[in-house]
Design a protein around this motif. Sequence first.
Motif, PDB file in Angstrom:
ATOM      1  N   ASP A  53       0.806  -1.177   0.155  1.00  0.00           N
ATOM      2  CA  ASP A  53       0.014  -0.060   0.045  1.00  0.00           C
ATOM      3  C   ASP A  53       0.849   1.142   0.101  1.00  0.00           C
ATOM      4  N   HIS A  54       0.192   2.434   0.175  1.00  0.00           N
ATOM      5  CA  HIS A  54       0.973   3.399   0.022  1.00  0.00           C
ATOM      6  C   HIS A  54       0.305   4.761   1.061  1.00  0.00           C
ATOM      7  N   LEU A  55       1.043   5.115   1.815  1.00  0.00           N
ATOM      8  CA  LEU A  55       0.517   6.385   2.777  1.00  0.00           C
ATOM      9  C   LEU A  55       0.887   7.688   2.104  1.00  0.00           C
ATOM     10  N   ALA A  57      -8.319   0.169  13.003  1.00  0.00           N
ATOM     11  CA  ALA A  57      -9.851  -0.477  13.693  1.00  0.00           C
ATOM     12  C   ALA A  57     -10.403  -1.710  13.030  1.00  0.00           C
ATOM     13  N   GLN A  58     -10.163  -2.112  11.915  1.00  0.00           N
ATOM     14  CA  GLN A  58     -10.597  -3.334  11.152  1.00  0.00           C
ATOM     15  C   GLN A  58      -9.646  -4.427  11.667  1.00  0.00           C
ATOM     16  N   GLY A  59      -8.666  -4.337  12.667  1.00  0.00           N
ATOM     17  CA  GLY A  59      -7.567  -5.179  13.093  1.00  0.00           C
ATOM     18  C   GLY A  59      -6.353  -5.238  12.287  1.00  0.00           C
ATOM     19  N   GLY A  60      -5.949  -4.363  11.568  1.00  0.00           N
ATOM     20  CA  GLY A  60      -4.822  -4.342  10.959  1.00  0.00           C
ATOM     21  C   GLY A  60      -3.653  -3.981  11.847  1.00  0.00           C
ATOM     22  N   GLU A  69       1.629   6.919  16.359  1.00  0.00           N
ATOM     23  CA  GLU A  69       0.441   7.440  16.609  1.00  0.00           C
ATOM     24  C   GLU A  69      -0.541   6.406  16.283  1.00  0.00           C
ATOM     25  N   ALA A  70      -0.649   5.815  15.365  1.00  0.00           N
ATOM     26  CA  ALA A  70      -1.646   4.663  14.842  1.00  0.00           C
ATOM     27  C   ALA A  70      -1.512   3.356  15.432  1.00  0.00           C
ATOM     28  N   GLY A  71      -0.298   3.142  15.927  1.00  0.00           N
ATOM     29  CA  GLY A  71      -0.214   1.845  16.622  1.00  0.00           C
ATOM     30  C   GLY A  71       0.059   0.664  15.676  1.00  0.00           C
ATOM     31  N   VAL A  72       0.770   1.238  14.300  1.00  0.00           N
ATOM     32  CA  VAL A  72       0.550   0.150  13.067  1.00  0.00           C
ATOM     33  C   VAL A  72       2.181  -0.078  12.780  1.00  0.00           C
ATOM     34  N   ALA A 114      -5.103   9.424   9.323  1.00  0.00           N
ATOM     35  CA  ALA A 114      -6.702   8.769   9.485  1.00  0.00           C
ATOM     36  C   ALA A 114      -6.865   7.045   8.718  1.00  0.00           C
ATOM     37  N   GLU A 115      -6.122   7.221   7.490  1.00  0.00           N
ATOM     38  CA  GLU A 115      -6.269   5.889   6.940  1.00  0.00           C
ATOM     39  C   GLU A 115      -5.622   4.754   7.910  1.00  0.00           C
ATOM     40  N   LEU A 116      -4.430   4.981   8.266  1.00  0.00           N
ATOM     41  CA  LEU A 116      -3.887   3.744   9.311  1.00  0.00           C
ATOM     42  C   LEU A 116      -4.852   3.655  10.527  1.00  0.00           C
ATOM     43  N   ALA A 117      -5.470   4.789  10.922  1.00  0.00           N
ATOM     44  CA  ALA A 117      -6.364   4.420  12.127  1.00  0.00           C
ATOM     45  C   ALA A 117      -7.313   3.511  11.578  1.00  0.00           C
TER      46      ALA A 117
END
Length: 302
Positions: free
Chosen positions: A23-25, A52-55, A79-82, A45-48
């Motif tokens: 993917d691309h941020l 939220a979907q379990g990623g 910030e996103a925990g990803v 927002a996209e990472l969040a």
Amino acid sequence: MSSVRTVLGDLPAERLGVCDAHDHLFFGSPRLPGEELDSRSAARAELAAFRAQGGDAVVQWTPYGLGRRAADLPSLAREAGVHVVAATGLHQDVHYDGATLDGLRHRLAEVFVTELTEGIGTSGVRAGLVKVAGGFHALDAHTRWTMTAAAEAHHATDAPIAVHLELGTGALDVLDLLCGELGVPPQRVILGHLNRAPDGVAHRQAAEAGCWLAFDGPSRAHHATDWRMPEAVRALADAGFGDRLLLGGDTTTAAARSVDGGPGMPYLLRRVRPRLALAVGEELVARILAENPGRAFGVEWR
């Protein structure tokens, strides 16, 4: 020990978690004027939304010169925990001006190795893969140049090489070059966009070669092959290649982001995951999302 090189440091491969493998941020190309992915707030927002979907992890395939914004990636990951993986590499020549390519002509492999081992620019963020690209049913001089440099970088670092296949074509030619002529082990090669050319014979031959097969970029308006992706994945799984498959979203335009009304990163887990589970079962889909990426992107770094 095998580890994935994330923007926050090396991570044991088994801890990568549920992963969007392509993917691309951030992304910007003269071929897509006005559609640049250049907003930090939208990327967050996209990472969040993905989280939220379990990623748990996103591998960004944006290569050299296309707006990677590497310095922003560590804070976004925190910030996103990803977990976020950055890329070095070079796309097709149409994405660059002549001066940029001329400046890299005699030092491309050196640039790749530096970005893998020392960091991208002054950001200190080390790339975790090399991204290159083929042409439509062909390998032109630019492709051979970039793939030769990618192979040199792999041999110096053990980094995986991810390949954009133009409209999903040319997979076997890419493997002949990278794994045949240039000596890259097939398990270090990831072929992207196979969903765009659902050729079961080519898929099977590529899988038999031992590389990774990525089905990425769902719901693109100009690629009407979404409906064939579950069947292609099932055919490969039935043939015993479920452990070589990857899934990704490949969001390359602002309009494609979920925060702007498109499918975006969360679509992979919100729609693709349950759809594939009907075809191949939840257990295999879980392995494709959460085990295979760690093995594909996890290497013994040199």
